[in-house]
Design a protein around this motif. Structure first.
Motif, PDB file in Angstrom:
ATOM      1  N   UNK A 194      12.447  -2.095  -3.413  1.00 47.13           N
ATOM      2  CA  UNK A 194      13.096  -0.908  -2.858  1.00 47.13           C
ATOM      3  C   UNK A 194      12.128  -0.063  -2.038  1.00 47.13           C
ATOM      4  N   UNK A 195      10.932   0.147  -2.560  1.00 42.28           N
ATOM      5  CA  UNK A 195       9.944   0.946  -1.832  1.00 42.28           C
ATOM      6  C   UNK A 195       9.510   0.226  -0.564  1.00 42.28           C
ATOM      7  N   UNK A 196       9.314  -1.091  -0.646  1.00 38.83           N
ATOM      8  CA  UNK A 196       8.949  -1.854   0.550  1.00 38.83           C
ATOM      9  C   UNK A 196       9.996  -1.742   1.633  1.00 38.83           C
ATOM     10  N   UNK A 197      11.272  -1.828   1.256  1.00 40.91           N
ATOM     11  CA  UNK A 197      12.349  -1.691   2.233  1.00 40.91           C
ATOM     12  C   UNK A 197      12.394  -0.274   2.801  1.00 40.91           C
ATOM     13  N   UNK A 198      12.130   0.723   1.953  1.00 40.33           N
ATOM     14  CA  UNK A 198      12.114   2.120   2.399  1.00 40.33           C
ATOM     15  C   UNK A 198      11.077   2.336   3.499  1.00 40.33           C
ATOM     16  N   UNK A 199       9.931   1.706   3.349  1.00 43.23           N
ATOM     17  CA  UNK A 199       8.870   1.840   4.357  1.00 43.23           C
ATOM     18  C   UNK A 199       8.995   0.792   5.470  1.00 43.23           C
ATOM     19  N   UNK A 200       9.944  -0.126   5.328  1.00 42.65           N
ATOM     20  CA  UNK A 200      10.173  -1.120   6.370  1.00 42.65           C
ATOM     21  C   UNK A 200       9.043  -2.113   6.547  1.00 42.65           C
ATOM     22  N   UNK A 201       8.394  -2.505   5.443  1.00 42.30           N
ATOM     23  CA  UNK A 201       7.239  -3.402   5.544  1.00 42.30           C
ATOM     24  C   UNK A 201       7.632  -4.833   5.197  1.00 42.30           C
ATOM     25  N   UNK A 202       6.986  -5.768   5.843  1.00 45.96           N
ATOM     26  CA  UNK A 202       7.196  -7.195   5.601  1.00 45.96           C
ATOM     27  C   UNK A 202       5.850  -7.904   5.655  1.00 45.96           C
ATOM     28  N   UNK A 203       5.864  -9.187   5.347  1.00 50.54           N
ATOM     29  CA  UNK A 203       4.638  -9.972   5.426  1.00 50.54           C
ATOM     30  C   UNK A 203       4.015 -10.212   4.070  1.00 50.54           C
ATOM     31  N   UNK A 204       2.782 -10.653   4.083  1.00 48.68           N
ATOM     32  CA  UNK A 204       2.105 -10.954   2.813  1.00 48.68           C
ATOM     33  C   UNK A 204       1.771  -9.650   2.080  1.00 48.68           C
ATOM     34  N   UNK A 205       1.556  -9.736   0.752  1.00 49.21           N
ATOM     35  CA  UNK A 205       1.454  -8.514  -0.056  1.00 49.21           C
ATOM     36  C   UNK A 205       0.430  -7.505   0.421  1.00 49.21           C
ATOM     37  N   UNK A 206      -0.793  -7.929   0.713  1.00 53.89           N
ATOM     38  CA  UNK A 206      -1.817  -6.963   1.100  1.00 53.89           C
ATOM     39  C   UNK A 206      -1.462  -6.283   2.417  1.00 53.89           C
ATOM     40  N   UNK A 207      -0.861  -7.020   3.324  1.00 54.91           N
ATOM     41  CA  UNK A 207      -0.445  -6.433   4.593  1.00 54.91           C
ATOM     42  C   UNK A 207       0.602  -5.349   4.355  1.00 54.91           C
ATOM     43  N   UNK A 208       1.537  -5.611   3.440  1.00 53.65           N
ATOM     44  CA  UNK A 208       2.555  -4.609   3.123  1.00 53.65           C
ATOM     45  C   UNK A 208       1.922  -3.365   2.495  1.00 53.65           C
ATOM     46  N   UNK A 209       0.991  -3.576   1.586  1.00 56.96           N
ATOM     47  CA  UNK A 209       0.323  -2.441   0.936  1.00 56.96           C
ATOM     48  C   UNK A 209      -0.387  -1.569   1.960  1.00 56.96           C
ATOM     49  N   UNK A 210      -1.141  -2.197   2.872  1.00 58.64           N
ATOM     50  CA  UNK A 210      -1.874  -1.431   3.878  1.00 58.64           C
ATOM     51  C   UNK A 210      -0.932  -0.634   4.766  1.00 58.64           C
ATOM     52  N   UNK A 211       0.194  -1.240   5.124  1.00 56.35           N
ATOM     53  CA  UNK A 211       1.144  -0.559   6.003  1.00 56.35           C
ATOM     54  C   UNK A 211       1.773   0.647   5.295  1.00 56.35           C
ATOM     55  N   UNK A 212       2.123   0.482   4.022  1.00 55.59           N
ATOM     56  CA  UNK A 212       2.684   1.599   3.266  1.00 55.59           C
ATOM     57  C   UNK A 212       1.685   2.739   3.183  1.00 55.59           C
ATOM     58  N   UNK A 213       0.428   2.432   2.928  1.00 57.50           N
ATOM     59  CA  UNK A 213      -0.611   3.461   2.838  1.00 57.50           C
ATOM     60  C   UNK A 213      -0.702   4.243   4.139  1.00 57.50           C
ATOM     61  N   UNK A 214      -0.720   3.534   5.263  1.00 54.75           N
ATOM     62  CA  UNK A 214      -0.844   4.223   6.561  1.00 54.75           C
ATOM     63  C   UNK A 214       0.368   5.117   6.819  1.00 54.75           C
ATOM     64  N   UNK A 215       1.552   4.614   6.537  1.00 51.35           N
ATOM     65  CA  UNK A 215       2.759   5.406   6.778  1.00 51.35           C
ATOM     66  C   UNK A 215       2.823   6.621   5.845  1.00 51.35           C
ATOM     67  N   UNK A 216       2.420   6.439   4.589  1.00 56.14           N
ATOM     68  CA  UNK A 216       2.445   7.549   3.626  1.00 56.14           C
ATOM     69  C   UNK A 216       1.453   8.632   4.020  1.00 56.14           C
ATOM     70  N   UNK A 217       0.296   8.236   4.498  1.00 50.78           N
ATOM     71  CA  UNK A 217      -0.707   9.220   4.914  1.00 50.78           C
ATOM     72  C   UNK A 217      -0.257   9.970   6.165  1.00 50.78           C
ATOM     73  N   UNK A 218       0.506   9.320   7.016  1.00 48.22           N
ATOM     74  CA  UNK A 218       0.966   9.958   8.247  1.00 48.22           C
ATOM     75  C   UNK A 218       2.121  10.922   8.002  1.00 48.22           C
ATOM     76  N   UNK A 219       2.944  10.655   6.979  1.00 46.95           N
ATOM     77  CA  UNK A 219       4.116  11.488   6.716  1.00 46.95           C
ATOM     78  C   UNK A 219       4.370  11.521   5.217  1.00 46.95           C
ATOM     79  N   UNK A 220       3.905  12.581   4.568  1.00 46.38           N
ATOM     80  CA  UNK A 220       4.049  12.655   3.117  1.00 46.38           C
ATOM     81  C   UNK A 220       5.497  12.768   2.681  1.00 46.38           C
TER      82      UNK A 220
END
Length: 326
Positions: A194-220
């Motif tokens: 659910x959280x991955x879909x909320x942030x719109x991330x795909x790909x291998x796990x570490x790539x998804x984690x990094x993308x979520x971190x960047x998006x979260x830091x940009x918009x809390x």
């Protein structure tokens, strides 16, 4: 006709309402975030003005006899700017600005003394005596406090998700999977998906984690918006989400317990007024207490405005009879 206006300006949404003297709701409007501490005074004033104009649509603003603005994160300087906003909307008298806790309490009870437990984007408890706040617990903001509130819940869910994506198949985290992949190649649990879909991330796990971190830091606020996903995941049986819900309920009720006293305990804010796992867990922990639920906070603000002008003639049950419009 005499009108009363009320505003509920929070960290996610601003709502405004106009009621007649008998309590009938005549207008309602919404806009974006209206917390000046979180979003800046200019953006907050703009949102409040937009919501108020929408609530006044089709009504004569010169008939507004009194108004109350409940503003999370407001101060004396911001109160002065609201007077200019009211004048621009055609209302001659500036509002009485109070905190969001005052209007939330008024939306739940007419009792002059009692306790409020508020959990929206933020979280706080307040003790009232003679409708005056005499003590406050938490309400320390998204960065340092607001324990158990929407931002706290969303952050816990997002944190658990990125940790899961960072450690696929690692059973060492707290000794159990907690919504993560229990082994290489196996699907993740509801929370991560659910959280991955909320942030719109795909790909291998570490790539998804990094993308979520960047998006979260940009918009809390993306983090705060993940709070309902934690509840959905908990309802779907996700262990980690259920643990977050239980801990949020524990922290919220602990905050309220610091201000215990006579009178009702009013639950307010989206996290506690919407049916779901968090509300259920909090109510279970409050078994035996006299608990009421706040309805539309803008109606509470309008009732307070009418109370200033009409005294006991302002019928609480008429002003607060309706839930907030969707």
């Amino acid at each position: 006709m005499t009108l009363f206006a009320g505003v509920d300006a929070g960290g996610t949404t601003t709502r405004a309402a106009v009621h007649a003297a008998d309590g009938t709701r005549l207008g309602h409007g919404t806009a974006g975030p209206g917390n000046p501490a979180a979003h800046g005074p200019a953006a907050a004033r703009l949102a409040i003005g937009q919501a108020l104009r929408r609530a006044l649509h089709g009504l004569d603003p010169s008939l507004v006899a009194a108004s109350v603005a409940g503003v999370a994160g407001g101060d004396d300087a911001f109160a002065a700017t609201l007077g200019r906003t009211w004048a621009e909307c055609g209302i001659a008298t500036p509002p009485r600005m109070v905190g969001d806790v005052e209007i939330a309490y008024a939306a739940g009870t007419a009792a002059p003394s009692g306790t409020l437990l508020l959990a929206g984007t933020g979280a706080a408890a307040a003790r009232f005596s003679g409708r005056t706040v005499t003590a406050v617990a938490d309400g320390l903001g998204w960065l340092l406090g607001d324990e158990g509130g929407g931002f706290w819940i969303g952050r816990a869910g997002v944190r658990a998700t990125v940790r899961a994506l960072d450690r696929p198949g690692d059973p060492s985290d707290h000794g159990r999977p907690q919504g993560r992949a229990p082994g290489p190649g196996l699907p993740y649990g509801p929370l991560v998906e659910l959280v991955g879909a909320h942030f719109g991330v795909t790909g291998e796990p570490r790539r998804r984690a990094d993308r979520i971190v960047r998006l979260a830091q940009a918009d809390r606020m993306l983090v705060a918006a993940a709070a309902p996903l934690v509840s959905r995941a908990a309802a779907a049986g996700d262990e980690c989400a259920a643990g977050i819900v239980a801990e949020a309920a524990r922290r919220l009720t602990a905050t309220a317990a610091r201000l215990s006293g006579d009178g009702p305990l009013v639950l307010a804010g989206g996290v506690l007024t919407a049916d779901g796992p968090v509300r259920a867990a909090v109510l279970a922990r409050l078994a035996g207490r006299r608990v009421t639920t706040a309805r539309d906070a803008t109606a509470g603000a309008c009732w307070l405005a009418a109370l200033d002008r009409l005294g006991d003639q302002a019928a609480h049950e008429r002003f607060t009879a309706l839930p907030p419009p969707r």
